[in-house]
Design a protein around this motif. Sequence first.
Motif, PDB file in Angstrom:
ATOM      1  N   CYS A 208       2.287  -2.194  -2.238  1.00  0.00           N
ATOM      2  CA  CYS A 208       1.444  -3.344  -1.873  1.00  0.00           C
ATOM      3  C   CYS A 208      -0.185  -2.908  -1.854  1.00  0.00           C
ATOM      4  O   CYS A 208       0.409  -2.014  -1.341  1.00  0.00           O
ATOM      5  N   LYS A 209      -0.813  -3.361  -3.213  1.00  0.00           N
ATOM      6  CA  LYS A 209      -2.087  -2.905  -2.776  1.00  0.00           C
ATOM      7  C   LYS A 209      -3.005  -3.949  -1.730  1.00  0.00           C
ATOM      8  O   LYS A 209      -4.011  -2.959  -1.123  1.00  0.00           O
ATOM      9  N   LYS A 210      -2.471  -4.873  -1.462  1.00  0.00           N
ATOM     10  CA  LYS A 210      -3.042  -5.549   0.029  1.00  0.00           C
ATOM     11  C   LYS A 210      -2.460  -5.310   1.580  1.00  0.00           C
ATOM     12  O   LYS A 210      -3.140  -4.783   2.080  1.00  0.00           O
ATOM     13  N   CYS A 211      -1.284  -5.165   1.660  1.00  0.00           N
ATOM     14  CA  CYS A 211      -0.644  -4.471   2.469  1.00  0.00           C
ATOM     15  C   CYS A 211       0.260  -3.457   3.109  1.00  0.00           C
ATOM     16  O   CYS A 211       0.477  -2.803   3.849  1.00  0.00           O
ATOM     17  N   SER A 212      -0.055  -2.571   2.063  1.00  0.00           N
ATOM     18  CA  SER A 212       1.047  -0.976   2.064  1.00  0.00           C
ATOM     19  C   SER A 212       2.375  -0.790   2.365  1.00  0.00           C
ATOM     20  O   SER A 212       3.104  -0.570   2.251  1.00  0.00           O
ATOM     21  N   LYS A 213       2.776  -2.493   2.260  1.00  0.00           N
ATOM     22  CA  LYS A 213       4.659  -3.118   2.158  1.00  0.00           C
ATOM     23  C   LYS A 213       5.655  -2.407   1.004  1.00  0.00           C
ATOM     24  O   LYS A 213       4.652  -2.194  -0.099  1.00  0.00           O
ATOM     25  N   ARG A 214       6.242  -2.175   1.623  1.00  0.00           N
ATOM     26  CA  ARG A 214       7.134  -1.686   0.167  1.00  0.00           C
ATOM     27  C   ARG A 214       7.810  -3.176  -0.456  1.00  0.00           C
ATOM     28  O   ARG A 214       8.869  -3.877  -0.675  1.00  0.00           O
ATOM     29  N   HIS A 215       6.803  -3.915  -1.380  1.00  0.00           N
ATOM     30  CA  HIS A 215       6.678  -4.979  -2.337  1.00  0.00           C
ATOM     31  C   HIS A 215       5.365  -4.873  -3.382  1.00  0.00           C
ATOM     32  O   HIS A 215       4.737  -4.179  -3.153  1.00  0.00           O
ATOM     33  N   ASN A 216       6.646  -5.729  -4.658  1.00  0.00           N
ATOM     34  CA  ASN A 216       4.900  -5.321  -5.380  1.00  0.00           C
ATOM     35  C   ASN A 216       3.733  -6.161  -5.299  1.00  0.00           C
ATOM     36  O   ASN A 216       3.568  -7.342  -4.830  1.00  0.00           O
ATOM     37  N   THR A 217       2.723  -5.893  -5.665  1.00  0.00           N
ATOM     38  CA  THR A 217       1.764  -6.655  -5.306  1.00  0.00           C
ATOM     39  C   THR A 217       1.525  -8.227  -5.299  1.00  0.00           C
ATOM     40  O   THR A 217       0.738  -9.301  -5.092  1.00  0.00           O
ATOM     41  N   LEU A 218       1.954  -8.838  -6.741  1.00  0.00           N
ATOM     42  CA  LEU A 218       2.914  -9.645  -7.462  1.00  0.00           C
ATOM     43  C   LEU A 218       3.470 -10.488  -6.085  1.00  0.00           C
ATOM     44  O   LEU A 218       3.366 -11.968  -6.219  1.00  0.00           O
ATOM     45  N   LEU A 219       4.215 -10.408  -5.745  1.00  0.00           N
ATOM     46  CA  LEU A 219       5.130 -10.451  -4.060  1.00  0.00           C
ATOM     47  C   LEU A 219       3.714 -10.601  -2.744  1.00  0.00           C
ATOM     48  O   LEU A 219       4.926 -11.112  -2.491  1.00  0.00           O
ATOM     49  N   HIS A 220       2.490 -10.395  -3.081  1.00  0.00           N
ATOM     50  CA  HIS A 220       2.602 -10.294  -1.145  1.00  0.00           C
ATOM     51  C   HIS A 220       1.998 -11.916  -1.239  1.00  0.00           C
ATOM     52  O   HIS A 220       1.360 -13.045  -2.757  1.00  0.00           O
ATOM     53  N   ARG A 221       2.414 -12.377  -0.482  1.00  0.00           N
ATOM     54  CA  ARG A 221       1.502 -13.572   0.264  1.00  0.00           C
ATOM     55  C   ARG A 221       0.374 -13.719   1.166  1.00  0.00           C
ATOM     56  O   ARG A 221       0.315 -12.816   1.803  1.00  0.00           O
ATOM     57  N   ASN A 222      -0.407 -14.406   0.724  1.00  0.00           N
ATOM     58  CA  ASN A 222      -2.084 -14.623   1.057  1.00  0.00           C
ATOM     59  C   ASN A 222      -1.868 -14.647   2.306  1.00  0.00           C
ATOM     60  O   ASN A 222      -2.538 -14.376   3.155  1.00  0.00           O
ATOM     61  N   VAL A 223      -0.522 -15.967   2.295  1.00  0.00           N
ATOM     62  CA  VAL A 223      -0.870 -16.250   4.313  1.00  0.00           C
ATOM     63  C   VAL A 223       0.774 -16.061   4.434  1.00  0.00           C
ATOM     64  O   VAL A 223       1.233 -16.260   4.702  1.00  0.00           O
TER      65      VAL A 223
ATOM     66  N   ALA B 162      14.673  -1.047  -4.251  1.00  0.00           N
ATOM     67  CA  ALA B 162      12.917  -0.845  -3.763  1.00  0.00           C
ATOM     68  C   ALA B 162      12.910   0.366  -2.520  1.00  0.00           C
ATOM     69  O   ALA B 162      11.782   1.230  -2.584  1.00  0.00           O
ATOM     70  N   ARG B 163      14.392   0.926  -1.907  1.00  0.00           N
ATOM     71  CA  ARG B 163      14.044   1.811  -0.745  1.00  0.00           C
ATOM     72  C   ARG B 163      14.006   2.860  -2.101  1.00  0.00           C
ATOM     73  O   ARG B 163      14.027   4.237  -1.311  1.00  0.00           O
ATOM     74  N   ASP B 164      14.822   3.034  -3.048  1.00  0.00           N
ATOM     75  CA  ASP B 164      14.506   4.608  -4.260  1.00  0.00           C
ATOM     76  C   ASP B 164      13.673   4.716  -4.596  1.00  0.00           C
ATOM     77  O   ASP B 164      13.835   5.377  -5.557  1.00  0.00           O
ATOM     78  N   CYS B 165      12.525   3.527  -4.570  1.00  0.00           N
ATOM     79  CA  CYS B 165      11.845   3.405  -5.785  1.00  0.00           C
ATOM     80  C   CYS B 165      10.541   4.902  -5.115  1.00  0.00           C
ATOM     81  O   CYS B 165      10.122   4.393  -4.307  1.00  0.00           O
ATOM     82  N   LYS B 166       9.967   4.728  -6.507  1.00  0.00           N
ATOM     83  CA  LYS B 166       9.178   5.780  -6.250  1.00  0.00           C
ATOM     84  C   LYS B 166       7.987   5.299  -6.843  1.00  0.00           C
ATOM     85  O   LYS B 166       6.116   6.113  -6.824  1.00  0.00           O
ATOM     86  N   SER B 167       7.260   4.316  -6.959  1.00  0.00           N
ATOM     87  CA  SER B 167       6.437   3.840  -7.414  1.00  0.00           C
ATOM     88  C   SER B 167       5.562   3.823  -5.741  1.00  0.00           C
ATOM     89  O   SER B 167       5.798   3.364  -4.970  1.00  0.00           O
ATOM     90  N   SER B 168       4.253   3.225  -6.095  1.00  0.00           N
ATOM     91  CA  SER B 168       3.459   2.594  -5.077  1.00  0.00           C
ATOM     92  C   SER B 168       3.317   1.209  -4.155  1.00  0.00           C
ATOM     93  O   SER B 168       4.234   0.426  -5.764  1.00  0.00           O
TER      94      SER B 168
END
Length: 610
Positions: free
Chosen positions: A396-411, A388-394
């Motif tokens: 998370c669309k929900k919290c803007s952190k360095r993980h995919n939106t599918l991995l975003h925790r709602n709580v 992830a530290r070398d990834c050039k993709s955008s």
Amino acid sequence: MSDLRELKYKRAAVKSQVTRLQHFFESAVPKTEAEARVRQVKLEECWKKFEEIQEEIESAALESASIDDEEECEKQIKEGEAERQLFEANYYKVAEKIEAVINSRQGQNQQVRANDVEPRSEQRTHDVPRGKPKLPEIKLPEFNGDYTKWLFFKNSFEATIDQEATLTPMQKHQYLVGVLRGEALKVVQGYQISNENYVDAWKLLKDTYDNSMIIIETHLDELLQFPTITKEDKADSIRQFVWHIRTHTSSLKSLSQPVDQWETMIIHLAKKKLEFVEQRDWQNLMNDRTPEIMPKLEDFLKFLTDRSNTLRVLNQGKTKQVPSKVTTQKKPNKKVSLIVTSSECSFCKGNHSIYKCEELQKLSPEDRKKEIINKQLCINCLGSGHYARDCKSSSCKKCSKRHNTLLHRNVESQSKESDTATVNYCGQENSKENEKSAKEVKEEESTMRVYCAQRTESTVLLSTARVNAYDIKGKAHTCRVLLDPGSQSNMVTESLATKLRLPNKREYRAISGINQAKSSTTKITEIHIESRDKEFSANIECLILPSITEQLPQKEIDVNRIIVPKHGIMADPVFNEPGEIDMLIGAGLYWKILIGTPRNQIKGQPSLQS
């Protein structure tokens, strides 16, 4: 864009054919009837081709324009209208000349035949009416309620349909309905097509739009809203600019307005819309002029037309040189990277993208993250070969952190030191279930605090009433009104205004609402309303809008839970049922309608007021 350019070339070719036909009939060379008829057929073909090409141009231009760019869409529509008007003018000129040649030759032939027949048959020859020549099909212009196009439409319709003695009133009515669109069609929709209703329908349409003052004001407003000249297509922009000025000044002249006395002002205002280069060149051209010899508007338009033609020639030259530049010029040090992607899922090895993997989506966000890490995939793009530290993709669309939106925790956890989670809201029925799941999470990995609250729903009833609104013939129509003391204006829906068939006037009114939301309207009408018991009546000025609000109330209300007097007469008997709002009465009339003070002021119950 290349397809659009090809279509414009085709349109220019059709226009050139009509121009050659016009030059042929304007020349002094004698024409035969056969030549005229052959070219008449050719003229009809040109008309059909132009209509087909112009529709394709307008569709392609609107598709290339951004949906949100209203100025660009409006520009394309105006350009199409201007092209149609110019082509129609040339078409009618040529058609008239063809008919003149055919009629002239037929008259000469009949005269020759009349001289050759015996005298005894002369009287019989005069008794037989000469057959009318077949006229070319004339396409009537359409009218959608735009005041700037009313005079052109009215003159065309009266010349071709209204004054045609061979047509019945019902046929004229059918033609009228067939060429009306939008707002104009709604004006006459209340009349059933018949011999008796044609005169009334045509009169109502003229009473609505045949207003010289509104037409003049509309043309003035349009004239001063000069189109924007863009750098991307400067030649066409300048040409549209010239057409815009010519169209509205010509219309104002036909309405007996002293346009010649406004030329200096129009030039001054229009010049400010030009780019610096055109302003400089025009100023240099006018340096020798004195106040006694000021430039005419025609000089200004000719200057812009010449500039447009020059730019078009230069742009065509650039277009032709593009292929040679591409083949001869080399761009050193240009690297191209090719990335080959596979449709195989990195998670389940299925033939689909990992983002569409059903096996992955079945897991919770926490389990997804664990599986992605175990398979040594990037938690940001879910790809392989990097972290992830070398990834050039955008991110998370929900919290803007360095993980995919599918991995975003709602709580999300409130504290990084302790894994304590908070549930913001849960219903009363599911409280036991949530407590059970909280205990399970506590036993496995962390402590979960569950906050439960019961949500109580409340409904606010707005003041509505049923009143009678009178149409142009004095007939009463029951409508539903919303009483709003917070509104400074009265409003009515387009559907009710059309049903009442009341005349409206053109006047721009700005409307602002909650959170400074802005809208506007240009149509105003006056309506006579009366209470159902006929004890109160008033004439109110209403702004005409497509709609006022959604259905009120939003859902049906149980009247058994409301305290209502048994023998009371409600202003709106079905106040508890969702329904459309036809009219809004603002503060100007609101305080004249109410009597006394509110009653039944019980908590949780609606207030009643006479």
